[in-house]
Write a protein that holds these residues in place. Structure first.
Motif, PDB file in Angstrom:
ATOM      1  N   LEU A   9       0.749  -1.380  -0.236  1.00 51.87           N
ATOM      2  CA  LEU A   9      -0.459   0.016  -0.420  1.00 51.87           C
ATOM      3  C   LEU A   9       1.115   1.288  -0.081  1.00 51.87           C
ATOM      4  O   LEU A   9       0.905   2.044  -0.825  1.00 51.87           O
ATOM      5  CB  LEU A   9      -1.078  -0.078   1.354  1.00 51.87           C
ATOM      6  N   ALA A  10       1.854   1.167   0.609  1.00 49.95           N
ATOM      7  CA  ALA A  10       2.588   2.161   0.390  1.00 49.95           C
ATOM      8  C   ALA A  10       3.983   2.976  -0.044  1.00 49.95           C
ATOM      9  O   ALA A  10       4.098   1.488  -1.501  1.00 49.95           O
ATOM     10  CB  ALA A  10       3.589   2.614   1.988  1.00 49.95           C
ATOM     11  N   GLY A  11       3.623   4.207  -0.567  1.00 52.55           N
ATOM     12  CA  GLY A  11       4.563   4.045  -2.198  1.00 52.55           C
ATOM     13  C   GLY A  11       6.376   4.204  -1.699  1.00 52.55           C
ATOM     14  O   GLY A  11       6.335   4.072  -0.369  1.00 52.55           O
ATOM     15  N   ASP A  12       6.870   4.023  -2.884  1.00 48.22           N
ATOM     16  CA  ASP A  12       8.172   4.446  -2.629  1.00 48.22           C
ATOM     17  C   ASP A  12       9.116   5.688  -2.615  1.00 48.22           C
ATOM     18  O   ASP A  12       8.566   6.509  -3.586  1.00 48.22           O
ATOM     19  CB  ASP A  12       8.812   3.701  -3.337  1.00 48.22           C
ATOM     20  N   PRO A  13       9.267   5.925  -1.300  1.00 51.93           N
ATOM     21  CA  PRO A  13      10.072   7.584  -1.107  1.00 51.93           C
ATOM     22  C   PRO A  13      11.541   7.657  -2.539  1.00 51.93           C
ATOM     23  O   PRO A  13      12.159   6.868  -2.261  1.00 51.93           O
ATOM     24  CB  PRO A  13      10.314   7.385  -0.320  1.00 51.93           C
ATOM     25  N   SER A  14      11.467   8.690  -2.974  1.00 52.42           N
ATOM     26  CA  SER A  14      12.196   8.216  -4.332  1.00 52.42           C
ATOM     27  C   SER A  14      12.685   9.651  -3.854  1.00 52.42           C
ATOM     28  O   SER A  14      11.765  11.308  -4.107  1.00 52.42           O
ATOM     29  CB  SER A  14      11.777   8.639  -5.654  1.00 52.42           C
ATOM     30  N   THR A  15      14.194  10.375  -4.989  1.00 54.32           N
ATOM     31  CA  THR A  15      14.704  11.781  -4.742  1.00 54.32           C
ATOM     32  C   THR A  15      15.592  11.709  -6.090  1.00 54.32           C
ATOM     33  O   THR A  15      15.695  11.144  -6.723  1.00 54.32           O
ATOM     34  CB  THR A  15      15.633  11.963  -3.912  1.00 54.32           C
ATOM     35  N   LEU A  16      15.403  12.896  -6.968  1.00 55.44           N
ATOM     36  CA  LEU A  16      15.607  12.814  -7.609  1.00 55.44           C
ATOM     37  C   LEU A  16      16.519  14.651  -7.913  1.00 55.44           C
ATOM     38  O   LEU A  16      15.812  15.733  -7.239  1.00 55.44           O
ATOM     39  CB  LEU A  16      14.232  13.636  -9.050  1.00 55.44           C
ATOM     40  N   ALA A  17      17.674  14.588  -8.826  1.00 49.26           N
ATOM     41  CA  ALA A  17      18.546  15.814  -8.697  1.00 49.26           C
ATOM     42  C   ALA A  17      18.877  16.653  -9.914  1.00 49.26           C
ATOM     43  O   ALA A  17      18.750  16.055 -10.725  1.00 49.26           O
ATOM     44  CB  ALA A  17      20.304  15.112  -7.508  1.00 49.26           C
ATOM     45  N   VAL A  18      18.531  17.860  -9.868  1.00 51.01           N
ATOM     46  CA  VAL A  18      17.887  18.968 -10.892  1.00 51.01           C
ATOM     47  C   VAL A  18      18.567  19.652 -10.764  1.00 51.01           C
ATOM     48  O   VAL A  18      18.702  20.324  -9.506  1.00 51.01           O
ATOM     49  CB  VAL A  18      16.335  18.632 -11.598  1.00 51.01           C
ATOM     50  N   ASP A  19      19.028  20.396 -12.074  1.00 56.84           N
ATOM     51  CA  ASP A  19      19.071  21.545 -12.059  1.00 56.84           C
ATOM     52  C   ASP A  19      18.536  22.728 -12.028  1.00 56.84           C
ATOM     53  O   ASP A  19      18.274  23.795 -11.313  1.00 56.84           O
ATOM     54  CB  ASP A  19      20.244  21.930 -13.338  1.00 56.84           C
ATOM     55  N   VAL A  20      16.958  22.981 -12.627  1.00 55.46           N
ATOM     56  CA  VAL A  20      16.093  23.458 -12.247  1.00 55.46           C
ATOM     57  C   VAL A  20      14.662  22.472 -12.230  1.00 55.46           C
ATOM     58  O   VAL A  20      14.533  21.830 -12.743  1.00 55.46           O
ATOM     59  CB  VAL A  20      16.092  24.671 -14.296  1.00 55.46           C
ATOM     60  N   VAL A  21      13.584  23.510 -11.223  1.00 56.48           N
ATOM     61  CA  VAL A  21      12.093  22.773 -11.490  1.00 56.48           C
ATOM     62  C   VAL A  21      11.349  23.823 -11.550  1.00 56.48           C
ATOM     63  O   VAL A  21      11.105  25.065 -11.064  1.00 56.48           O
ATOM     64  CB  VAL A  21      12.249  22.969  -9.385  1.00 56.48           C
ATOM     65  N   ILE A  22      10.013  23.309 -12.789  1.00 50.99           N
ATOM     66  CA  ILE A  22       8.650  24.128 -12.996  1.00 50.99           C
ATOM     67  C   ILE A  22       7.987  23.753 -11.700  1.00 50.99           C
ATOM     68  O   ILE A  22       7.369  22.550 -11.900  1.00 50.99           O
ATOM     69  CB  ILE A  22       9.042  23.846 -14.275  1.00 50.99           C
ATOM     70  N   GLY A  23       6.772  24.296 -11.496  1.00 48.58           N
ATOM     71  CA  GLY A  23       6.235  23.920 -10.520  1.00 48.58           C
ATOM     72  C   GLY A  23       4.864  24.143 -11.566  1.00 48.58           C
ATOM     73  O   GLY A  23       4.675  25.002 -12.036  1.00 48.58           O
TER      74      GLY A  23
END
Ligand SMILES: Cc1cc2nc3c(=O)[nH]c(=O)nc-3n(C[C@H](O)[C@H](O)[C@H](O)COP(=O)(O)OP(=O)(O)OC[C@H]3O[C@@H](n4cnc5c(N)ncnc54)[C@H](O)[C@@H]3O)c2cc1C
Length: 466
Positions: free
Chosen positions: A189-203
């Protein structure tokens, strides 16, 4: 003519097994302040990496522009098979500007009926040329089409819920984008915590933007929009073949309008308000009553509600992070229109990043400000302010609303309004006709009593008829 209901969602581009550039993490990152004048130095070893959060029209268009420009692009969407509560009306120019196939369009509206508080109606449409119409579509269809196209351009689609952003500590530091991916183990049921390293972010994560919160972009006021999707019996549906209705009146909304918009096999019946949010269900009951026999016998197939921003956020660019679409606050107050502006701002922001990166191998906050924000404000700032003013004049009281409907019957008003709406440019008028229109506007307002009430209010007598 109605198109058949296509099922683009069956071929969702969000699939498991994508080459995710993620690392599992268990730490909860605290956002930290961004240093001034952040710069990413070009590296021939790797392309620029960008994360786009939210896969609506804004995010999908941003991701497509970035991917086409050779940027390593990740598009994170929490609900790839969901559907945004929305009326689904877009301006005609969006079809060609965004190369949308006509098969996406459910209905082509050629009559827009505006109904006053006293039930007087004005039909927009007389001034339309033969090919002109308002395309109506379902958001689940549009959004999944745009996301698929972003994927075809090279963007990697990551299903997942964005949770937080760790801001960089230095110019060359990446942003760490934390999100919960769907569980990798079947049955979990629980999702997988993940991380992404990036240079720019668009919200591009809409009106409740978590990216905006993460970069301390500030708050804006919102209206609430409520909508029921109602499947009508065949006779009822055929009435709305090419007709959309807008109802104005204090009964259906104190500061906005209510609508009946036709879809593929149902109509969307809804209303919005920013000043009477707790009353939204009563207002919805009122629009159902106003539409009355036209929607009688219908079956409610979905009930939905969502906030609509009323103004741009105090800060739309912070460091190398930018907000677009609803997250930035690009919805016109008068009409509640935001799909086109979302797609347009997403593309504009993506293009700004691509051109800065290609020209100088550097993306800075200053680039985002000049290439995206300034261009945006130059192109649309005036239009948004003008529509704000119209909202205040015409939606403030029932008298103003009566005047609005009276003016809507005017052929010159129809031509100018449709021209501006369909093609998203301020229509060029004829000064003699503009003068006549100004005179008729004053006449309508006076007849409707607005000015009289304003004078009374200023005298302190106070009188609100709505
Ligand atoms: C009832 C209603 C009727 C409307 N009718 C019209 C209309 O007829 N015409 C018109 O032009 N505009 C209309 N609008 C406005 C229009 O819907 C928005 O302006 C438009 O959807 C903005 O697009 P967007 O891509 O910026 O945001 P959204 O469409 O809201 O997309 C945001 C996306 O981000 C995703 N997301 C959000 N949070 C996260 C997270 N934490 N992690 C990952 N993903 C996330 C969401 O699932 C969503 O897919 C209406 C709005 C409402 C509420």
């Amino acid at each position: 003519m109605a198109a058949s209901c296509h099922h683009y969602l069956l071929s969702s581009p969000f699939t498991s097994g994508l080459p995710l550039k993620t690392t599992r993490t268990t730490t909860t990152a605290r956002p930290r302040p961004f240093p001034k004048a952040p710069i990413i130095i070009a590296s021939s070893a790797r392309p620029l990496r960008a994360a786009v959060v939210g896969g609506g029209p804004a995010g999908a268009s941003a991701a497509e522009a970035l991917a086409l420009g050779g940027i390593e692009t990740y598009l994170i969407e929490r609900a790839p098979s969901g559907s945004k509560p929305c009326g689904g009306a877009i301006p005609l120019c969006m079809l060609s500007e965004f190369d949308l196939p006509s098969s996406l369009v459910d209905r082509r509206v050629t009559r827009m009926r505006v109904v006053s508080p006293s039930n007087r109606a004005a039909d927009f449409g007389r001034s339309l040329r033969p090919h002109e119409h308002i395309p109506m579509l379902r958001r689940e269809v549009l959004d999944s089409f745009l996301r698929r196209r972003a994927a075809d351009a090279g963007a990697r689609l990551l299903p997942g819920l964005f949770t937080s952003l760790r801001l960089p500590l230095s110019d060359s530091d990446p942003y760490l984008v934390h999100y919960i991916a769907p569980p990798s183990t079947r049955g979990s049921l629980a999702g997988d915590p993940s991380t992404l390293a990036v240079d720019v972010v668009i919200g591009a994560d809409g009106a409740n933007s978590r990216v905006a919160r993460s970069i301390s972009a500030g708050e804006y006021t919102t209206a609430i929009a409520f909508q029921e999707r109602i499947r009508l019996p065949p006779a009822g549906m055929s009435r709305y073949e090419d007709l959309a209705e807008m109802y104005v009146g204090a009964d259906v909304s104190p500061d906005f309008y209510a609508w009946v918009f036709p879809k593929c096999d149902h109509v969307a019946v809804g209303t919005g308000t920013s000043t009477a949010k707790p009353e939204i269900k009563r207002l919805q009951a009122a629009i159902r009553a106003r539409a009355g026999p036209k929607i009688a016998g219908g079956e409610v197939i979905r009930v939905e509600a969502h906030p609509i921003p009323e103004h741009p956020r105090p800060r739309r660019v912070v460091g190398r992070a930018a907000l677009v679409g609803d997250a930035a606050g690009y919805v016109t107050r008068c009409s509640g229109e935001g799909i086109y502006f979302a797609a347009k701002s997403g593309r504009m922001c993506g293009d700004a990043i691509v051109s800065a990166w290609k020209e100088r191998g550097v993306v800075t906050e200053a680039d985002l400000r000049t290439e995206y924000l300034r261009k945006w404000d130059d192109e649309y700032g005036g239009m948004f302010r003008f529509l704000d003013l119209l909202q205040q004049v015409f939606y403030g009281s029932n008298a103003g609303r009566e005047a609005l409907v009276e003016l809507c019957a005017d052929e010159y008003v129809q031509r100018m309004t449709f021209e501006s709406y369909l093609y998203k440019r301020m229509a060029r008028g004829d000064w003699r006709k503009d003068l006549g229109l100004a005179w008729r506007t004053i006449g309508s307002l006076v007849r409707a009593g607005v000015m009289g009430w304003e004078v009374d209010r200023l005298r302190g007598i106070g009188a609100d008829a709505s």
